[in-house]
Design an enzyme around this catalytic site. Structure first.
Site, short mmCIF file in Angstrom:
data_model
loop_
_atom_site.label_atom_id
_atom_site.label_comp_id
_atom_site.label_asym_id
_atom_site.label_seq_id
_atom_site.Cartn_x
_atom_site.Cartn_y
_atom_site.Cartn_z
N CYS A 238 34.49 46.27 -8.58
CA CYS A 238 34.75 47.70 -8.61
C CYS A 238 33.43 48.44 -8.37
O CYS A 238 32.37 47.95 -8.70
CB CYS A 238 35.32 48.20 -9.92
SG CYS A 238 36.83 47.41 -10.43
N ARG B 181 32.55 46.02 -3.28
CA ARG B 181 32.71 45.66 -4.70
C ARG B 181 34.17 45.58 -5.13
O ARG B 181 34.48 45.20 -6.26
CB ARG B 181 32.04 46.73 -5.56
CG ARG B 181 30.59 46.81 -5.33
CD ARG B 181 29.92 46.20 -6.48
NE ARG B 181 28.56 45.89 -6.20
CZ ARG B 181 27.81 45.20 -7.03
NH1 ARG B 181 28.31 44.75 -8.15
NH2 ARG B 181 26.58 44.94 -6.75
N TRP C 17 38.88 46.86 -7.96
CA TRP C 17 39.37 45.48 -7.85
C TRP C 17 40.20 45.27 -9.10
O TRP C 17 39.66 45.20 -10.20
CB TRP C 17 38.19 44.50 -7.80
CG TRP C 17 38.60 43.09 -7.53
CD1 TRP C 17 38.79 42.50 -6.33
CD2 TRP C 17 38.85 42.06 -8.51
NE1 TRP C 17 39.16 41.19 -6.48
CE2 TRP C 17 39.20 40.89 -7.81
CE3 TRP C 17 38.83 42.02 -9.90
CZ2 TRP C 17 39.52 39.70 -8.45
CZ3 TRP C 17 39.15 40.83 -10.55
CH2 TRP C 17 39.47 39.69 -9.82
N ASN D 275 34.35 50.23 -14.67
CA ASN D 275 34.25 48.84 -14.22
C ASN D 275 34.21 47.98 -15.47
O ASN D 275 33.57 48.35 -16.45
CB ASN D 275 32.95 48.58 -13.45
CG ASN D 275 32.91 49.28 -12.12
OD1 ASN D 275 33.90 49.86 -11.69
ND2 ASN D 275 31.75 49.24 -11.47
N GLY D 276 34.82 46.79 -15.40
CA GLY D 276 34.77 45.89 -16.55
C GLY D 276 36.14 45.76 -17.19
O GLY D 276 37.17 46.13 -16.60
N GLU E 12 30.50 23.99 0.48
CA GLU E 12 30.21 25.37 0.87
C GLU E 12 30.94 25.74 2.17
O GLU E 12 31.46 26.85 2.29
CB GLU E 12 28.68 25.54 1.01
CG GLU E 12 28.21 26.89 1.51
CD GLU E 12 28.68 28.09 0.68
OE1 GLU E 12 29.19 27.92 -0.45
OE2 GLU E 12 28.55 29.21 1.18
N LYS F 71 33.63 28.78 2.44
CA LYS F 71 33.47 29.88 3.41
C LYS F 71 34.75 30.04 4.22
O LYS F 71 35.24 31.13 4.41
CB LYS F 71 32.29 29.54 4.32
CG LYS F 71 31.33 30.59 4.66
CD LYS F 71 30.36 31.12 3.67
CE LYS F 71 30.83 31.46 2.33
NZ LYS F 71 29.77 31.67 1.36
N GLU G 50 37.75 31.39 2.04
CA GLU G 50 37.71 32.75 1.51
C GLU G 50 37.87 33.82 2.58
O GLU G 50 38.40 34.89 2.30
CB GLU G 50 36.46 33.00 0.66
CG GLU G 50 35.17 33.05 1.43
CD GLU G 50 33.96 33.25 0.53
OE1 GLU G 50 34.05 34.03 -0.43
OE2 GLU G 50 32.92 32.63 0.80
N HIS H 19 40.07 7.47 -2.05
CA HIS H 19 40.58 7.52 -3.43
C HIS H 19 41.66 8.59 -3.59
O HIS H 19 41.96 9.00 -4.71
CB HIS H 19 39.42 7.75 -4.40
CG HIS H 19 38.40 6.65 -4.31
ND1 HIS H 19 38.61 5.40 -4.84
CD2 HIS H 19 37.21 6.60 -3.67
CE1 HIS H 19 37.56 4.63 -4.55
NE2 HIS H 19 36.70 5.33 -3.84
N LYS I 25 32.74 41.55 -4.15
CA LYS I 25 31.36 41.11 -4.34
C LYS I 25 31.01 41.29 -5.81
O LYS I 25 31.38 42.30 -6.41
CB LYS I 25 30.47 42.01 -3.48
CG LYS I 25 29.08 41.48 -3.27
CD LYS I 25 29.06 40.56 -2.10
CE LYS I 25 27.70 40.00 -1.81
NZ LYS I 25 27.81 38.75 -1.06
C1 F6R Z 1 31.26 33.06 -1.81
C2 F6R Z 1 30.61 33.94 -2.77
C3 F6R Z 1 30.82 33.67 -4.20
C4 F6R Z 1 29.53 33.93 -4.98
C5 F6R Z 1 29.79 33.80 -6.48
C6 F6R Z 1 28.52 33.95 -7.29
O1 F6R Z 1 30.94 33.41 -0.51
O2 F6R Z 1 29.96 34.89 -2.42
O3 F6R Z 1 31.29 32.39 -4.42
O4 F6R Z 1 28.56 33.03 -4.57
O5 F6R Z 1 30.71 34.78 -6.87
O6 F6R Z 1 27.92 35.18 -7.05
P1 F6R Z 1 26.44 35.46 -7.47
O7 F6R Z 1 25.55 34.62 -6.65
O8 F6R Z 1 26.24 36.92 -7.22
O9 F6R Z 1 26.33 35.12 -8.92
#
Ligand code: F6R
Length: 604
Positions: free
Chosen positions: A2, A26, A74, A100-101, A477, A481, A484, A500, A599
């Site tokens: 948010c 966000r 969010w 937020n929260g 990773e 990617k 998501e 396995h 984010k």
């Molecule tokens: C994936 C991604 C998330 C963050 C995770 C941790 O592309 O961005 O998996 O890596 O939410 O975020 P931070 O690094 O901000 O703690």
């Protein structure tokens, strides 16, 4: 998660929308604004993105206002709809709140307020804050907010506006960030620095439990007891341009192309005469010499960076390193003694589970080193020491350049710990210092080839990524990617685990991305590739240039230059980011703001 934005001083409604736009990464389920007009509270809110809100209120954008608060959401409590969008209001329709929260005791508070006669309209936890402020308001908005937050349990960053209080807006925080600044005539508050960069880069981070009173051009900060405190400001190096797309179709693509620069900025001043210098760790030399165990805590992509660190460090010398996702670590009964170093990795420095893990470690007397990208973030203030990755603002929800920045800083950390302990790795340091050039050459020579390979896989619903050793975290990773941003069911495995269980998934509709570069495990990887081919899976392989024999047995090959084993994760990281990007782009998806994500995960 948010975004909150607010300002006071002469401005237009449009200012609120522009501020929100910069925070949209966000959260983007709904957006809303509130301001006062002739003693009447105006609230405009709408499901969907900020542009939809902008269209919805297009006739009012030029209206002059004295103050306003804004929010992009969010959803946590209550589905994303117009009613649950913020701002939330009280019974008198004079008070607007953005939040937020999560207010953990909202059910009890709601029941209590309802019993006292308050009428609720939404399903949100936030609405209780509006009614609490209404309950305590006797002409002094600061005092009403101060009393209201004393009733709250959980986490919050809140902004409060009262239609009858023309000359101030109030913000308060607990475990959810808020940043303040002023430009002489106006004052601003936001949940992160991005919308403030164009105003004044000298900012103040509100601390937990503090309340800010913003007036036109100034602000004051108070403890929850009401005692006034002297703010300390921080200068933010990021510029406004850093937070813009710069001609790229998406922030994600721009940020991937920034990786050579990110590597160079992370290295600058940290390598001299083939030795690593980390001035951030000054004063810790004796402690670091005594460290015999490292616990790494992080989430998502940052967790994958932590795993690469473990493999890299172990390649230098056997060492006791544990890497754990923060949401598990924080509930474990971990042994932390004075020889344990905890490394907390977080791009945003605001991830709730990582922060709680850090608090656990600190409560047990452990020392915490943060690896973060955001100056002044909560993690950097709570950790004992911080090494910044200096990647610049990462706007795309999917982390790309920050991952590459984390990797290189973690490599420097490993090499620095080695140096402190008298182990010299000059050649490795030299190779690490060449990474910016290497990454630059690679992107120039290979970006189009990766795009061409990705285009063939736009139509698949499943993908399996496999790797071994230091390239296993890259498989995780790469899969993260792809899933998501393209919503492909992508999974990552240690290639040795295939037999396995996971191999049962494979057929001609389930392609495999195999990392089979020329390292000590290449032969084993080729056997795994053959196993997947025997199940009719299409295979895209990441190979080292010249490996024509393996290229012949796979469907598509992406070639990397010949490198020392430990450098492959950098170029593989970039390759998988570009691959995921082009698959998602081929599906015409909203790459920078994937569904259900946001984010900075500031809720647990
Ligand atoms: C994936 C991604 C998330 C963050 C995770 C941790 O592309 O961005 O998996 O890596 O939410 O975020 P931070 O690094 O901000 O703690």
């Amino acid at each position: 998660m948010c975004g909150i934005y607010g300002f006071i001083g002469e401005g237009k409604v449009e200012e609120l929308i522009n501020g929100l736009k910069k925070l949209e990464y966000r959260g983007y389920d709904s957006a809303g604004i509130a301001f006062a007009k002739d003693g009447t509270l105006v609230v405009e809110k709408h499901t969907g993105k900020v542009d939809e809100l902008r269209d919805f209120i297009s006739n009012d954008l030029k209206d002059k206002i004295r103050a306003g608060i804004a929010h992009t959401r969010w959803a946590t409590h209550g589905v994303p709809n117009d009613v649950n969008a913020h701002p939330q209001t009280d019974c008198t329709n004079k008070i607007a709140v953005v939040h937020n929260g999560i207010i953990e005791n909202f059910s009890a508070l709601r029941a209590q307020l309802q019993a006292e006669g308050h009428k609720f309209t939404s399903q949100t936890d936030t609405e209780v804050v509006a009614h609490l402020v209404e309950k305590y308001f006797e002409g002094d908005l600061l005092e009403a907010v101060r009393k209201a937050i004393l009733d709250l349990e959980g986490t919050y960053a809140i902004g409060v506006l009262h239609a009858d209080v023309e000359d101030e807006i109030i913000f308060a925080r607990k475990k959810s960030p808020l940043v303040l600044t002023a430009d002489g005539e106006r004052s601003f508050c936001a949940s992160d620095v991005t919308p403030l960069l164009s105003k004044n880069r000298e900012v103040v981070f509100l601390e937990d439990g503090q309340i800010a009173r913003l007036k036109a051009g100034t602000f004051e900060i108070f403890e929850s007891s009401g005692k006034k405190v002297q703010p300390t400001s921080k200068y933010i190096e990021w510029s406004e341009k850093d937070a813009e797309k710069g001609g790229y179709k998406h922030f994600m693509l721009k940020e991937i192309h920034e990786e050579p620069r990110v590597l160079s900025d992370a290295l600058v001043g940290r390598i001299k005469d083939d030795e690593v210098y980390l001035k951030e760790l000054e004063g810790w030399e004796d402690y670091l010499k005594s460290v015999d165990k490292i616990n790494v805590i992080a989430c998502g992509t940052s967790y994958h960076a932590g795993l690469v660190f473990k493999y890299f460090f172990e390649s230098l010398r056997p060492f006791n390193i544990e890497v754990e996702v923060s949401s598990e670590y924080r509930y474990r009964n971990v042994l932390i003694d004075d020889k344990t170093l905890t490394v907390a990795i977080s791009q945003s420095g605001e991830t709730a589970d990582t922060l709680e893990s850090v608090r656990l470690v600190k409560s047990r007397g452990g020392k915490v080193l943060a690896i973060s990208n955001v100056v002044g973030s909560t993690l950097t203030r709570e950790a004992d020491k911080t090494i910044y990755i200096n990647a610049g603002p990462e706007i795309s929800v999917a982390s790309t350049k920050a991952y590459i920045g984390q990797l290189v800083v973690l490599y420097l950390l490993a090499l620095y710990l080695e140096k402190i302990n008298g182990h010299d790795h000059k050649e490795i340091v030299q190779n690490v210092s060449k990474l910016p050039q290497l990454a630059d050459n690679f992107i120039i020579s290979s970006a189009d080839k990766i795009e061409n390979a990705a285009e063939k896989y736009v139509g698949y619903s499943n993908f399996m990524y496999i790797g071994r050793g230091i390239n296993f975290p890259s498989a995780l990773e790469g899969a993260l990617k792809l899933k998501e941003i393209s919503y492909t069911n992508a999974v990552g495995y240690q290639a040795g685990e295939l037999k396995h269980g996971p191999i049962a998934l494979l057929d001609e509709k389930f392609p495999v991305m195999a990392i089979a570069v020329d390292d000590k495990l290449r032969e084993k990887m080729i056997s795994n590739i053959l196993e997947t081919k025997a199940r009719n899976a299409h295979v895209v392989a990441i190979l080292t240039k010249g490996d024509e024999s393996t290229a012949k047995i796979v469907d598509d090959a992406i070639f990397l230059p010949q490198l020392p084993d430990y450098l492959y994760p950098f170029l593989i990281g970039t390759t998988f980011q570009l691959f995921a990007y082009h698959v998602a782009n081929g599906r015409n998806l909203n790459i920078d703001m994937p569904r259900n994500l946001a984010k900075s995960v500031t809720v647990e």
